[in-house]
Design a protein around this motif. Structure first.
Motif, PDB file in Angstrom:
ATOM      1  N   THR A 324     -21.817  20.227  27.269  1.00  0.00           N
ATOM      2  CA  THR A 324     -22.940  19.537  27.002  1.00  0.00           C
ATOM      3  C   THR A 324     -24.038  19.920  25.989  1.00  0.00           C
ATOM      4  N   ASN A 325     -24.195  21.380  25.764  1.00  0.00           N
ATOM      5  CA  ASN A 325     -25.171  21.783  24.580  1.00  0.00           C
ATOM      6  C   ASN A 325     -24.333  21.282  23.470  1.00  0.00           C
ATOM      7  N   ALA A 326     -22.908  21.736  23.173  1.00  0.00           N
ATOM      8  CA  ALA A 326     -22.380  21.265  21.948  1.00  0.00           C
ATOM      9  C   ALA A 326     -22.430  20.036  21.644  1.00  0.00           C
ATOM     10  N   ARG A 327     -22.276  19.139  22.408  1.00  0.00           N
ATOM     11  CA  ARG A 327     -22.207  17.772  22.169  1.00  0.00           C
ATOM     12  C   ARG A 327     -23.724  17.162  21.789  1.00  0.00           C
ATOM     13  N   ASN A 328     -24.854  17.632  22.496  1.00  0.00           N
ATOM     14  CA  ASN A 328     -26.090  17.183  22.105  1.00  0.00           C
ATOM     15  C   ASN A 328     -26.602  18.003  21.034  1.00  0.00           C
ATOM     16  N   ASP A 329     -26.052  18.972  20.607  1.00  0.00           N
ATOM     17  CA  ASP A 329     -26.509  19.423  19.305  1.00  0.00           C
ATOM     18  C   ASP A 329     -25.597  18.896  18.089  1.00  0.00           C
ATOM     19  N   ALA A 330     -24.437  18.588  18.220  1.00  0.00           N
ATOM     20  CA  ALA A 330     -23.663  17.691  17.151  1.00  0.00           C
ATOM     21  C   ALA A 330     -24.351  16.327  17.003  1.00  0.00           C
ATOM     22  N   MET A 331     -25.010  15.594  18.029  1.00  0.00           N
ATOM     23  CA  MET A 331     -25.414  14.470  17.926  1.00  0.00           C
ATOM     24  C   MET A 331     -26.752  14.431  17.311  1.00  0.00           C
ATOM     25  N   ALA A 332     -27.205  15.563  17.499  1.00  0.00           N
ATOM     26  CA  ALA A 332     -28.698  15.884  16.725  1.00  0.00           C
ATOM     27  C   ALA A 332     -28.656  16.212  15.069  1.00  0.00           C
ATOM     28  N   ARG A 333     -27.470  16.563  14.826  1.00  0.00           N
ATOM     29  CA  ARG A 333     -27.382  16.955  13.368  1.00  0.00           C
ATOM     30  C   ARG A 333     -27.406  15.739  12.589  1.00  0.00           C
ATOM     31  N   PRO A 338     -24.393  21.462   4.756  1.00  0.00           N
ATOM     32  CA  PRO A 338     -25.001  22.829   5.242  1.00  0.00           C
ATOM     33  C   PRO A 338     -24.956  22.728   6.743  1.00  0.00           C
ATOM     34  N   GLU A 339     -25.633  21.617   7.370  1.00  0.00           N
ATOM     35  CA  GLU A 339     -25.929  21.295   8.631  1.00  0.00           C
ATOM     36  C   GLU A 339     -24.612  21.192   9.516  1.00  0.00           C
ATOM     37  N   LEU A 340     -23.752  20.562   8.893  1.00  0.00           N
ATOM     38  CA  LEU A 340     -22.390  20.174   9.380  1.00  0.00           C
ATOM     39  C   LEU A 340     -21.597  21.598   9.465  1.00  0.00           C
ATOM     40  N   LEU A 351     -16.410  27.234  21.625  1.00  0.00           N
ATOM     41  CA  LEU A 351     -15.515  26.443  22.140  1.00  0.00           C
ATOM     42  C   LEU A 351     -14.261  26.862  21.527  1.00  0.00           C
ATOM     43  N   ASN A 352     -13.680  26.440  20.145  1.00  0.00           N
ATOM     44  CA  ASN A 352     -12.660  26.908  19.614  1.00  0.00           C
ATOM     45  C   ASN A 352     -12.510  26.327  18.477  1.00  0.00           C
ATOM     46  N   PRO A 353     -11.825  26.706  17.382  1.00  0.00           N
ATOM     47  CA  PRO A 353     -11.963  25.894  16.002  1.00  0.00           C
ATOM     48  C   PRO A 353     -11.210  24.606  16.117  1.00  0.00           C
ATOM     49  N   ARG A 354     -10.195  24.496  17.077  1.00  0.00           N
ATOM     50  CA  ARG A 354      -9.526  23.151  17.145  1.00  0.00           C
ATOM     51  C   ARG A 354     -10.008  22.254  18.365  1.00  0.00           C
ATOM     52  N   ASN A 355     -11.079  22.537  19.150  1.00  0.00           N
ATOM     53  CA  ASN A 355     -11.506  22.016  20.140  1.00  0.00           C
ATOM     54  C   ASN A 355     -11.914  20.492  19.474  1.00  0.00           C
ATOM     55  N   SER A 356     -11.788  19.540  20.281  1.00  0.00           N
ATOM     56  CA  SER A 356     -11.988  17.935  19.877  1.00  0.00           C
ATOM     57  C   SER A 356     -13.465  17.849  19.309  1.00  0.00           C
ATOM     58  N   LEU A 357     -14.305  18.490  19.913  1.00  0.00           N
ATOM     59  CA  LEU A 357     -15.528  18.284  19.281  1.00  0.00           C
ATOM     60  C   LEU A 357     -15.863  18.680  17.903  1.00  0.00           C
ATOM     61  N   VAL A 358     -15.346  19.926  17.601  1.00  0.00           N
ATOM     62  CA  VAL A 358     -15.165  20.864  16.441  1.00  0.00           C
ATOM     63  C   VAL A 358     -14.587  19.824  15.569  1.00  0.00           C
ATOM     64  N   LEU A 359     -13.319  19.507  15.729  1.00  0.00           N
ATOM     65  CA  LEU A 359     -12.645  18.470  15.062  1.00  0.00           C
ATOM     66  C   LEU A 359     -13.321  17.423  14.594  1.00  0.00           C
ATOM     67  N   LEU A 361     -16.395  17.242  14.060  1.00  0.00           N
ATOM     68  CA  LEU A 361     -17.484  17.569  13.082  1.00  0.00           C
ATOM     69  C   LEU A 361     -16.663  18.029  11.919  1.00  0.00           C
ATOM     70  N   LYS A 362     -15.429  18.371  11.953  1.00  0.00           N
ATOM     71  CA  LYS A 362     -14.696  18.673  10.885  1.00  0.00           C
ATOM     72  C   LYS A 362     -14.244  17.430  10.081  1.00  0.00           C
ATOM     73  N   GLN A 363     -13.821  16.543  10.962  1.00  0.00           N
ATOM     74  CA  GLN A 363     -13.675  15.045  10.139  1.00  0.00           C
ATOM     75  C   GLN A 363     -14.968  14.639   9.430  1.00  0.00           C
ATOM     76  N   THR A 364     -16.029  14.761  10.198  1.00  0.00           N
ATOM     77  CA  THR A 364     -17.113  14.245   9.457  1.00  0.00           C
ATOM     78  C   THR A 364     -17.446  14.958   8.281  1.00  0.00           C
ATOM     79  N   LEU A 365     -17.464  15.966   8.186  1.00  0.00           N
ATOM     80  CA  LEU A 365     -17.740  17.010   6.943  1.00  0.00           C
ATOM     81  C   LEU A 365     -16.449  16.654   5.893  1.00  0.00           C
TER      82      LEU A 365
END
Length: 508
Positions: A324-333, A338-340, A351-359, A361-365
């Motif tokens: 929940t914290n990770a999702r809310n933080d990602a949506m607020a970015r 630099p922010e990404l 989480l981990n570097p391959r967690n779907s939420l991190v991926l 963010l990486k797609q967005t970056l």
């Protein structure tokens, strides 16, 4: 339209209902079937758009005086036009109730193609599972009520024989059939539909019989006339099911299962969903709080988050809070680079570097870095940003090769972006004398091979789609890369294997 019954057959079971299996061995890239749509129409919550091409509307049909059109289109479906022309609907009805368009087209099949109408009626709509649900109530308000409140929709027929009585269940069935079975028809290269929220879908009764699997063996392509083609993504042996992924490849198991339960009304139990590590990709895994090296994955049979390196287990409350914290933080970015980067670093640790939420963010970056590269000449893009884009593409490709083996749209795009980045980084490294001409040539040849792989997949896409446009750019890039290879080859002599001896591909 050609028939392809020699490629597949339709079987039936209590668990799956009707489904497709290969009637013979199918090679990678082989065409399995081609199907024209029974109905094509906008999603019920799409913005008003042209009823002929689904681009921005700016006028109305001169005949029926009700259907929105664009400047380029002078008409729409003849039966649809006649129906609106003969109705007593207010001239602004479709602008006020655009939500009804696709359901009306389904109902009009009774007038124009009775066989296809009854074929649609036999398709699964999960009416009883939807009844009383949130989506049922929404559709009642925005689709059912506007249709039933106007006498023009009470009965539909062709002027001869039995009329079709239109009631709530019939309209809800039309909506349910689309939600459960339809395929997205993506806008062509000149369409503005993406910008104006016009999500178009087509109903294909044969293709809809493909069973679901989160690691598919088939993929689809839709041409400029909305004909859908199903291809084998990998070799499919005789008797194997033809499998298509109904949800997003890079969703984690919890998101995929939630999407399938809510929209398709079943619980997926494929090998990927049943594996806590998602075939080793760890899209749902969370960093262990007890040891630095471990990842905790969810074991549904014992309902525990267990570490793969130590005996530690995470509580469900902790995992839920981390997500929940990770999702809310990602949506607020913002989409600032630099922010990404900061968000990726933070959530890779919890989480981990391959967690779907991190991926995600990486797609967005990677997309932001791509935009930066497109806006500037490669020579003006800092090398560390090109290198970062290269790393991100490599990470995503490692996951995609597991989850979408064989021919894949996402893999094709990833290969293109990776190898263009490799080309640009290699050139910069040579210009600063960090690598030799021989190393430059080796990397350029590697980039050529990767571009060829990308194009061989992109060629399955219709030229008017975004991927079709990318194909043209990739082929131009390949031409320029080959010219550069020839120049570099001259620098290092003629002792290396000539390009003509490379393994042939369909674009040679």
């Amino acid at each position: 339209m050609a028939r392809f019954e020699e490629n597949y057959e339709i079987l039936e079971s209590d668990r799956l209902g009707r489904y497709l299996v290969a009637k013979r061995d199918l090679a990678r890239g082989e065409l399995i079937l081609v199907e024209r749509p029974t109905v094509v129409g906008p999603h019920w919550d799409s913005d008003v758009c042209c009823l002929n091409c689904f681009r921005n509307s700016c006028t109305i049909c001169r005949l029926c005086r009700r259907a929105p059109l664009c400047y380029d289109c002078t008409g729409h479906d003849e039966a649809e036009c006649r129906f609106y022309r003969e109705s007593n609907l207010d001239i602004n009805f479709l602008f006020n109730h655009f939500n009804v368009v696709t359901s009306v087209r389904c109902l009009l099949l009774y007038r124009t193609d009775r066989d296809r109408f009854w074929e649609m009626r036999r398709m699964e709509a999960h009416l009883e599972k939807r009844r009383g649900s949130e989506i049922w109530d929404i559709l009642s308000k925005y689709v059912v009520e506007p249709l039933l409140q106007n006498g023009a929709f009470d009965r539909v027929g062709d002027g001869e024989g039995e009329k079709l009585t239109v009631n709530e269940d019939l309209i809800q069935h039309c909506c349910g059939v689309f939600d459960v079975n339809a395929f997205e028809i993506r806008g062509n290269g000149t369409s503005q539909s993406v910008q104006q929220n016009c999500f178009v879908r087509g109903l294909y009764p044969r293709a809809a019989l493909m069973a679901h699997d989160c690691v598919p063996n088939a993929f689809i392509s839709v041409d400029g006339e909305s004909n859908l083609r199903v291809y084998a993504a990998v070799p499919i042996e005789k008797g194997q099911m033809v499998l298509f992924n109904y949800t997003r490849c890079l969703f984690g198991t919890f998101e995929r299962r939630a999407h399938l339960r809510k929209g398709k009304y079943f619980l997926c139990t494929c090998a990927r969903c049943e594996d806590p590590t998602e075939l080793g990709t760890h899209l749902c895994s969370v960093r262990c709080t007890n040891c630095s090296a471990g990842l905790c994955s969810y074991y549904s049979k014992v309902t525990k988050w267990k570490c793969d390196k130590c005996p530690h287990e995470l509580t469900r409350e902790y995992v839920k809070q981390v997500f929940t914290n990770a999702r809310n933080d990602a949506m607020a970015r913002s989409f600032e680079i630099p922010e990404l980067e900061e968000a990726i670093t933070r959530h890779s640790a919890t989480l981990n570097p391959r967690n779907s939420l991190v991926l995600e963010l990486k797609q967005t970056l990677a997309g932001e870095l791509r935009n930066l590269c497109l806006a500037s000449h490669p020579a003006n893009v800092p090398r560390h940003l090109l290198q970062r884009k290269l790393e991100l593409c490599a990470e995503l490709l490692d996951v995609l090769r597991v989850l979408e083996p064989g021919i894949s749209r996402l893999t094709a795009i990833g290969l293109y972006e990776y190898n263009v980045s490799l080309w640009n980084v290699t050139r910069k490294n040579f210009e600063t004398k960090e690598i030799s001409a021989k190393e430059l040539l080796d990397n350029l040849i590697k980039g050529e091979s990767g571009l060829k792989q990308s194009i061989s997949m992109l060629l399955f896409e219709h030229p008017t789609t975004p991927e079709g446009q990318l194909t043209k750019r990739a082929m131009q890039d390949l031409k320029e890369l080959r010219e550069e290879i020839a120049q570099v080859r001259a620098l290092v002599g003629s002792n290396l294997k000539p390009l003509a001896e490379d393994k042939p591909s369909i674009i040679d």
